[in-house]
Design a protein around this motif. Structure first.
Motif, PDB file in Angstrom:
ATOM      1  N   ASN A 178       0.798  -1.224   0.000  1.00  0.00           N
ATOM      2  CA  ASN A 178       0.000   0.000   0.000  1.00  0.00           C
ATOM      3  C   ASN A 178       0.831   1.275   0.000  1.00  0.00           C
ATOM      4  O   ASN A 178       0.285   2.363  -0.168  1.00  0.00           O
ATOM      5  N   ALA A 179       2.133   1.177   0.204  1.00  0.00           N
ATOM      6  CA  ALA A 179       2.977   2.371   0.274  1.00  0.00           C
ATOM      7  C   ALA A 179       3.069   3.060  -1.079  1.00  0.00           C
ATOM      8  O   ALA A 179       3.308   2.409  -2.101  1.00  0.00           O
ATOM      9  N   ARG A 180       2.879   4.378  -1.080  1.00  0.00           N
ATOM     10  CA  ARG A 180       2.969   5.165  -2.314  1.00  0.00           C
ATOM     11  C   ARG A 180       3.994   6.291  -2.203  1.00  0.00           C
ATOM     12  O   ARG A 180       4.209   7.027  -3.168  1.00  0.00           O
ATOM     13  N   SER A 181       4.615   6.439  -1.038  1.00  0.00           N
ATOM     14  CA  SER A 181       5.633   7.473  -0.847  1.00  0.00           C
ATOM     15  C   SER A 181       6.608   7.002   0.229  1.00  0.00           C
ATOM     16  O   SER A 181       6.337   6.030   0.957  1.00  0.00           O
ATOM     17  N   GLU A 182       7.736   7.700   0.339  1.00  0.00           N
ATOM     18  CA  GLU A 182       8.751   7.311   1.329  1.00  0.00           C
ATOM     19  C   GLU A 182       8.216   7.293   2.758  1.00  0.00           C
ATOM     20  O   GLU A 182       8.481   6.343   3.509  1.00  0.00           O
ATOM     21  N   PRO A 183       7.458   8.334   3.209  1.00  0.00           N
ATOM     22  CA  PRO A 183       6.949   8.298   4.589  1.00  0.00           C
ATOM     23  C   PRO A 183       6.073   7.092   4.872  1.00  0.00           C
ATOM     24  O   PRO A 183       6.041   6.586   5.995  1.00  0.00           O
ATOM     25  N   GLU A 184       5.361   6.605   3.848  1.00  0.00           N
ATOM     26  CA  GLU A 184       4.463   5.463   4.061  1.00  0.00           C
ATOM     27  C   GLU A 184       5.215   4.150   4.235  1.00  0.00           C
ATOM     28  O   GLU A 184       4.622   3.151   4.620  1.00  0.00           O
ATOM     29  N   LEU A 185       6.529   4.170   3.958  1.00  0.00           N
ATOM     30  CA  LEU A 185       7.333   2.958   4.167  1.00  0.00           C
ATOM     31  C   LEU A 185       7.714   2.774   5.639  1.00  0.00           C
ATOM     32  O   LEU A 185       8.295   1.757   6.004  1.00  0.00           O
ATOM     33  N   ALA A 186       7.390   3.780   6.474  1.00  0.00           N
ATOM     34  CA  ALA A 186       7.702   3.661   7.905  1.00  0.00           C
ATOM     35  C   ALA A 186       6.965   2.491   8.531  1.00  0.00           C
ATOM     36  O   ALA A 186       7.481   1.822   9.438  1.00  0.00           O
ATOM     37  N   GLY A 187       5.743   2.223   8.054  1.00  0.00           N
ATOM     38  CA  GLY A 187       4.989   1.087   8.581  1.00  0.00           C
ATOM     39  C   GLY A 187       5.675  -0.234   8.302  1.00  0.00           C
ATOM     40  O   GLY A 187       5.624  -1.164   9.110  1.00  0.00           O
ATOM     41  N   VAL A 188       6.343  -0.333   7.153  1.00  0.00           N
ATOM     42  CA  VAL A 188       7.083  -1.546   6.813  1.00  0.00           C
ATOM     43  C   VAL A 188       8.243  -1.733   7.788  1.00  0.00           C
ATOM     44  O   VAL A 188       8.466  -2.828   8.317  1.00  0.00           O
ATOM     45  N   ALA A 189       8.979  -0.638   8.028  1.00  0.00           N
ATOM     46  CA  ALA A 189      10.138  -0.716   8.931  1.00  0.00           C
ATOM     47  C   ALA A 189       9.718  -1.114  10.338  1.00  0.00           C
ATOM     48  O   ALA A 189      10.381  -1.920  11.003  1.00  0.00           O
ATOM     49  N   ALA A 190       8.591  -0.551  10.803  1.00  0.00           N
ATOM     50  CA  ALA A 190       8.125  -0.877  12.156  1.00  0.00           C
ATOM     51  C   ALA A 190       7.743  -2.349  12.267  1.00  0.00           C
ATOM     52  O   ALA A 190       8.100  -3.032  13.232  1.00  0.00           O
ATOM     53  N   ALA A 191       7.022  -2.854  11.258  1.00  0.00           N
ATOM     54  CA  ALA A 191       6.623  -4.266  11.288  1.00  0.00           C
ATOM     55  C   ALA A 191       7.836  -5.180  11.228  1.00  0.00           C
ATOM     56  O   ALA A 191       7.906  -6.201  11.930  1.00  0.00           O
ATOM     57  N   LEU A 192       8.830  -4.831  10.421  1.00  0.00           N
ATOM     58  CA  LEU A 192      10.043  -5.637  10.333  1.00  0.00           C
ATOM     59  C   LEU A 192      10.786  -5.659  11.665  1.00  0.00           C
ATOM     60  O   LEU A 192      11.316  -6.698  12.081  1.00  0.00           O
ATOM     61  N   HIS A 193      10.827  -4.513  12.342  1.00  0.00           N
ATOM     62  CA  HIS A 193      11.513  -4.433  13.641  1.00  0.00           C
ATOM     63  C   HIS A 193      10.862  -5.379  14.645  1.00  0.00           C
ATOM     64  O   HIS A 193      11.551  -6.146  15.334  1.00  0.00           O
ATOM     65  N   HIS A 194       9.527  -5.340  14.703  1.00  0.00           N
ATOM     66  CA  HIS A 194       8.821  -6.230  15.643  1.00  0.00           C
ATOM     67  C   HIS A 194       9.016  -7.693  15.261  1.00  0.00           C
ATOM     68  O   HIS A 194       9.165  -8.561  16.134  1.00  0.00           O
ATOM     69  N   GLY A 195       9.025  -7.970  13.959  1.00  0.00           N
ATOM     70  CA  GLY A 195       9.212  -9.344  13.511  1.00  0.00           C
ATOM     71  C   GLY A 195      10.575  -9.895  13.879  1.00  0.00           C
ATOM     72  O   GLY A 195      10.695 -11.034  14.347  1.00  0.00           O
ATOM     73  N   HIS A 196      11.629  -9.117  13.671  1.00  0.00           N
ATOM     74  CA  HIS A 196      12.976  -9.564  14.015  1.00  0.00           C
ATOM     75  C   HIS A 196      13.138  -9.750  15.529  1.00  0.00           C
ATOM     76  O   HIS A 196      13.813 -10.688  15.978  1.00  0.00           O
TER      77      HIS A 196
END
Length: 409
Positions: free
Chosen positions: A380-398
């Motif tokens: 769903n990301a369409r801009s750089e700021p919207e990729l923050a949700g990806v980074a947060a989910a990856l952090h919790h996953g790791h």
């Protein structure tokens, strides 16, 4: 006419493997739980010993073939429909025209096996090893082969529509004239593979590697090729009609139907690039020396130049933003793939440690949920700021995987 040797009725298999439940209790969840119990991992080759046995004369196979040793066995035309051979060793076994529809071969070793003309439809073979195996003319539509090792496999004319080869190794494989439409092959390695006249329409080939592969006359219509590496690949007369994010940098030969936005192609620049010829001077010349016409032409030229300058600056900023977002999204996509690979790598050990308890580790569940959340945010990301949700989910996953890994070790 194809001869089929049934192994066992599926009803009998489930009666033996899963406790009976009332008809009212049957549900998809119950079926999933039953399959999970049936497919629990074991040590490869630790099952029944059937090395070199010949089952082509009607001899019955044991019902439980999980982790069985069937090295060099003769199993031509045998019916393995929905059978569980997880962890089985089938090295150099002959299984020509065998039926593996919906069978389970997770972590199985089929190195050098002959599966010519076999039916592999909807086969489940995650992490299976098929190095140098022969799958000529095999029908493997919708087969699941993520992380499988098919190095040097012969798959000429194989039918693999909608198959899953995510992260699979196909280095040096023979896929000449294979049908691979709608193939899922993200991160797959096709280095030096032979893919002459292969059909890969609508295939998902993001970050796939085709270094040194022979792709002559192959078809990539509407294929998704973001990050795909074609350095040294032969693309003579290969068709790339409407292929997305195509980069032909380092490719050899003359492809056809290359999209105008493809990188490294002869169509990289617009046809009218550099053509700034104007006819403004013609009317001015016809009006003689000086005069209002000449002034208007000059003013128009200045205005046009300023407009072009501002448009160029605006366009460049848009291009730079798009390039930054594309780079950031590509990095985020690689991180999501890496998290999925870590989950897959830990999956086997996790199941072994929990096969007798039936419990689900909360951190394991958190890791799986975080992986799904990261994929959803990335889509769903369409801009750089919207990729923050990806980074947060990856952090919790790791973090969750780290806790699971510490308990397992």
């Amino acid at each position: 006419m194809r001869r089929s040797i049934p192994l066992a009725l599926m009803s009998g298999l489930f009666v033996l493997a899963v406790p009976a439940v009332p008809a009212s209790a049957a549900s998809p969840a119950a079926a999933t739980a039953a399959h999970t119990a049936l497919a629990a991992p074991c040590k490869p080759g630790s099952g029944v010993k059937l090395r070199g046995k010949d089952f082509t004369d009607g001899a019955a196979l044991p019902e439980n073939l999980r982790c069985a040793d069937l090295t060099n066995a003769k199993l031509d035309e045998v019916d393995f429909t929905q059978k569980d051979l997880s962890g089985a060793i089938l090295r150099n076994a002959s299984m020509k025209e065998a039926d593996f529809t919906q069978a389970h071969l997770e972590y199985a070793d089929l190195t050098g096996a002959d599966l010519s003309n076999a039916d592999l439809g909807q086969l489940h073979a995650k992490h299976a090893t098929l190095r140098n195996a022969v799958l000529t003319d095999a029908d493997a539509g919708q087969a699941e082969l993520p992380h499988a090792d098919l190095t040097g496999a012969v798959m000429a004319r194989a039918e693999m529509t909608q198959a899953n080869l995510t992260d699979a190794k196909l280095s040096g494989a023979d896929l000449n004239e294979a049908t691979l439409g709608q193939l899922q092959a993200r991160n797959a390695d096709f280095t030096k593979a032979k893919m002459h006249e292969a059909k890969l329409g609508q295939a998902k080939l993001q970050f796939a590697v085709f270094k040194g592969a022979n792709l002559s006359e192959a078809e990539f219509t509407q294929a998704e090729m973001d990050g795909a590496d074609l350095h040294g690949a032969t693309v003579e007369q290969a068709s790339f009609t409407q292929a997305d994010d195509l980069d032909l940098t380092g490719a050899l030969g003359e492809p056809k139907d290359v999209p105008s936005d493809a990188k490294g192609s002869t169509e990289d620049l617009p046809e009218d690039a550099g053509d700034t010829t104007s006819d403004f001077g013609q009317p001015a010349a016809s009006r003689g020396k000086g005069g209002l016409g000449l002034v208007l032409v000059i003013l128009s030229g200045v205005g046009l130049s300023l407009t072009l300058i501002f448009w160029g600056l605006s366009h460049r900023r848009r291009v730079e933003r798009a390039a930054r977002f594309a780079g950031a999204r590509r990095a985020a996509e690689e991180n999501v793939i890496r998290l999925g690979e870590e989950i897959d790598a830990l999956d086997f050990d996790y199941k072994i440690n929990h096969m007798n308890t039936g419990s689900v580790d909360q951190d394991w569940r958190r890791a799986l949920d975080a992986y799904e959340a990261a994929k959803h945010s990335l889509t769903n990301a369409r801009s750089e700021p919207e990729l923050a949700g990806v980074a947060a989910a990856l952090h919790h996953g790791h973090e969750a995987l780290t806790r699971v890994r510490s308990r397992l070790t």
